[in-house]
Design an enzyme around this catalytic site. Structure first.
Site, PDB file in Angstrom:
ATOM      1  N   GLY A 354     -33.337 -17.069  13.682  1.00 37.81           N
ATOM      2  CA  GLY A 354     -33.647 -18.251  13.012  1.00 37.81           C
ATOM      3  C   GLY A 354     -32.822 -18.586  12.034  1.00 37.81           C
ATOM      4  O   GLY A 354     -32.591 -18.269  11.280  1.00 37.81           O
ATOM      5  N   THR A 355     -32.084 -19.396  11.667  1.00 35.99           N
ATOM      6  CA  THR A 355     -30.726 -19.527  11.131  1.00 35.99           C
ATOM      7  C   THR A 355     -30.494 -20.875  10.447  1.00 35.99           C
ATOM      8  O   THR A 355     -31.035 -21.871  10.909  1.00 35.99           O
ATOM      9  CB  THR A 355     -29.733 -19.360  12.297  1.00 35.99           C
ATOM     10  OG1 THR A 355     -30.010 -18.140  12.963  1.00 35.99           O
ATOM     11  CG2 THR A 355     -28.336 -19.429  11.834  1.00 35.99           C
TER      12      THR A 355
END
Length: 536
Positions: A354-355
């Site tokens: 998740g970035t």
């Protein structure tokens, strides 16, 4: 760079943005503005990137935090520099330990997948080497947002609600209580427009600012992490934190249609993008929206992923040389495997030994491509009491197969999904690009570069164009706006096609390109997220 198309012929919410003094593009509008404020106060693009990254730990905690890892590509003084700020596994955690617990694969949550957080050390390293203003000044916007709060934006609220539902089901045990106290203080996820703040997060950022991140690795915050770990039988220790430092690395590249496409070397998966582009450079593509174009892209990407999954790990543990994987001879060999129908990908054997993402640029020629992430949304589900720090779960990518290159070992960096990208031509910068989203990232990089180089779309059009995503074997997912007749044609080629309504699984990207003659900056940010391009 010349753009033949101002718009992509599908619905878009945004147009490309132009400026000449400075630009910051990221997935959260307040974070982009925080970076721009630093530029206007005399900071350079590196300072702006640090400020934006710190803001994102507060403004998009669904994707990253103080407990994240990070990677950066920095163009300054006519050169491109790479920073690997990814942390290793704890020294006390071994493959045998996890197997004895009965696990067949690495768990997603809890202490086992927690690795050393590298992002704050990365901020400090960037500031020390290239920053223009004091490091503490760069963190002021983030500290203020954490202290005073901010209203959630719509896509952020969506991800928050999804994570809350997932964590409510998955997290069992007292060690997870502080996650709910921090991110669901009312017993639910906050909604769009609702104000959320975290005084503990603000205090942690203040300590990081005052000590140039030393507090997290050798000070007060390290002690709290160590205490929390010991309390619940964790493996991360203050010795692991003390021993960590980010590494300056030499970026890797391939030449594609006269451009140099740059990525961070392993343990990041940017190598996958370069492997695929090296194969695709052997084909000609007259148009973007044809069956042949998409089929060839997908098949090349599958071959690249097969090699990446077999070989990418901590660079000190890799069994093949990167230059052998990226050789023209190997690319030619792999290109011969692309046939008229979809294939099952297998890794090759090269000869020889998740970035959140952000892009920043200033009027002095500095450009930054930066990415950081907790992984799987909020990460491990562990929030260190009294700090607001959500610990990442990057160790989930380790293999429990003793024969695998990326097998779990003490003090080892795992195969990493987050990758910043950079584009140059004739030894000059074109600019920064990145696409977030786990294993979608090299696929997004490939599509954005081809949209730019092969099909001459401007940054916003290149990002907004409908995307495909390979998910395994012959299976692909296509975005809802993907042309139906092409989806049907790909199915006839043997691809298992699934049309997906939700656009968020196809990555969220940003681009800043620089005109090498005029210096004018052109930016784009993904319509699939809340972000913006802040500029002046």
């Amino acid at each position: 760079m010349n753009f033949d198309s101002l718009y992509y012929p599908y619905p878009s919410q945004r147009v490309a943005v132009y400026a000449q003094n400075g630009m910051v593009a990221t997935s959260q509008h307040l974070a982009a503005q925080g970076g721009l404020d630093i530029l206007k106060k005399g900071g350079n693009a590196i300072d702006a990137a640090i400020a934006t990254a710190a803001c994102l730990t507060v403004l998009e905690p669904t994707s990253n935090g103080i407990g994240s890892d990070a990677f950066a590509l920095v163009w300054t003084n006519g050169e491109l520099y790479g920073l690997n700020a990814s942390g290793p596994s704890p020294q006390t955690l071994s493959l045998e330990t996890v197997l004895k617990m009965g696990y067949k694969q690495m768990p997603k949550y809890g202490w086992i997948p927690v690795t050393v957080p590298g992002a704050p050390a990365g901020w400090a390293a960037l500031s020390s080497r290239f920053g223009k203003i004091p490091f503490a000044d760069c963190l002021k916007p983030a500290i203020e947002y954490a202290e005073k709060g901010y209203p959630l934006s719509p896509v952020l609220a969506k991800y928050w609600a999804t994570s809350f539902a997932t964590y409510s089901e998955a997290l069992r045990g007292p060690e997870f209580a502080n996650w709910f106290a921090t991110f669901a203080p009312k017993g639910r996820a906050p909604v769009a427009g609702e104000i959320w703040n975290s005084p503990d997060h603000a205090q942690s950022l203040q300590l990081i600012a005052e000590t140039k991140a030393e507090a997290l690795y050798r000070g007060e915050l390290a002690e709290k992490i160590d205490q929390f770990s010991r309390q619940f039988g964790g493996y991360l220790s203050k010795q692991d934190l003390e021993n960590f430092s980010p590494q300056w690395v030499k970026p890797i590249k391939v030449r594609y249609r006269g451009y140099d496409v740059w990525e961070i070397p392993p343990n990041g998966q940017g190598l996958v993008t370069l492997l695929a582009l090296n194969i695709l450079d052997r084909f000609e593509f007259a148009e973007r929206d044809t069956t042949e174009t998409f089929h060839t892209q997908i098949e090349a990407l599958k071959l690249a992923f097969a090699d990446g999954k077999r070989y990418i790990t901590d660079p000190e543990k890799m069994s093949v040389k990167i230059e052998d994987l990226l050789s023209k001879a190997y690319a030619e060999e792999r290109s011969q495997l692309i046939k008229e129908t979809a294939s099952f990908p297998e890794a090759g054997k090269p000869t020889g030994s998740g970035t959140v993402y952000l892009a920043a640029a200033d009027d002095s020629g500095n450009m930054v491509s930066y990415i950081q992430s907790n992984y799987m949304g909020f990460g491990s589900g562990l929030v260190v009491p009294g700090t607001g720090i959500s610990l990442q779960n990057r160790g989930n990518n380790f293999s429990l197969d003793p024969a695998a290159a990326n097998r779990l070992e003490p003090g080892k960096r795992t195969y990493h999904t987050i990758i910043p990208g950079f584009l140059t031509k004739d030894h000059g910068p074109i600019g920064s690009f990145g696409v977030m989203g786990g294993f979608m990232q090299p696929q997004g990089h490939l599509q954005v570069i081809m949209n730019t180089v092969d099909f001459h779309l401007n940054p916003q059009a290149a990002i907004d164009a409908p995307r495909w995503r390979w998910i395994g074997d012959r299976s692909i997912e296509l975005e809802h706006s993907f042309p139906p007749h092409l989806a049907e044609a790909l199915a006839r080629r043997g691809h298992n096609v699934n049309m997906v309504l939700d656009p968020y699984g196809f990555g969220r990207g940003q681009i800043i390109w620089k005109d090498q003659k005029t210096g004018v900056l052109t930016g784009g940010t993904d319509s699939r997220t809340d972000g913006m391009v802040a500029c002046w």
